[in-house]
Design an enzyme around this catalytic site. Sequence first.
Site, short mmCIF file in Angstrom:
data_model
loop_
_atom_site.label_atom_id
_atom_site.label_comp_id
_atom_site.label_asym_id
_atom_site.label_seq_id
_atom_site.Cartn_x
_atom_site.Cartn_y
_atom_site.Cartn_z
N SER A 244 -7.57 3.15 -4.18
CA SER A 244 -8.37 2.32 -3.28
C SER A 244 -9.81 2.20 -3.78
CB SER A 244 -8.29 2.92 -1.88
OG SER A 244 -8.76 2.02 -0.91
N ASP B 230 1.32 -2.24 2.25
CA ASP B 230 -0.09 -1.83 2.38
C ASP B 230 -0.76 -2.67 3.46
OD1 ASP B 230 -2.87 -1.35 2.01
OD2 ASP B 230 -2.50 -0.79 -0.07
N HIS C 186 -0.74 2.08 2.83
CA HIS C 186 -1.93 2.30 2.01
C HIS C 186 -2.08 3.76 1.58
CE1 HIS C 186 -5.80 1.20 0.35
NE2 HIS C 186 -6.39 2.19 1.01
#
Length: 220
Positions: A98, A167, A196
């Site tokens: 991320s 996600d 995620h």
Amino acid sequence: VEPGVKIHGWFIKAAKEPGIATVLFSHGNAGNIADRLDRVLRLRELGADFLLYDYRGYGRSTGSPDEEGTYRDGRAAYDYLVKSRQVDPGRLILMGESLGCAISIQLAVERKAAGLAIEAPFASVAHMANAIYPFLPLGPFIRTRYENLKKMPQLKMPVFVVQGTSDEVIPVAQGKMVFDAAPQPKQYLAIEGAHHNDVYVVGGESYRRALGDFIGRVVK
């Protein structure tokens, strides 16, 4: 790193020594390195040492976070491995999740490493703003950029991109854009049904095997 900023991290040895590689892991926006310990304890079975570190303002690291500051923190972690621990860049994997993808990509542009492994990458902060608020022209007014998509063509190392197909934070299309912009050699792994934060859990053995194969191919 600089006056008033000290970075805290953990160096975690491979399950069996000596490790075949060292992974510099840059974590996502939520939480700190303690929240990534479960992941690393699973992945150290691949035969890799790991350095986990917190950006300024996260965990026990001092200072306040900003884009350029996170880049400096990543450089400091890299330099610690190469200079203090004498890690050969040819045996070093830059890995990010991320937000950490942005720091890992910046390092991959600036420094030598065996490969780049990124999980749930986003194209840029402006792309994320447009995805969340598609009717507002926010992009030009956002000071934090993290221009991942623009940097990918500059890479000169193998790339491994992982994404969960479900996600809920970063659109899957952005991860594909980042992957498509990377030069060869590169590999893309979609983890069906993963969200995620649970890619490595849902992916399980297939995730570990794919990452282990990538490390085995690129480490000198």
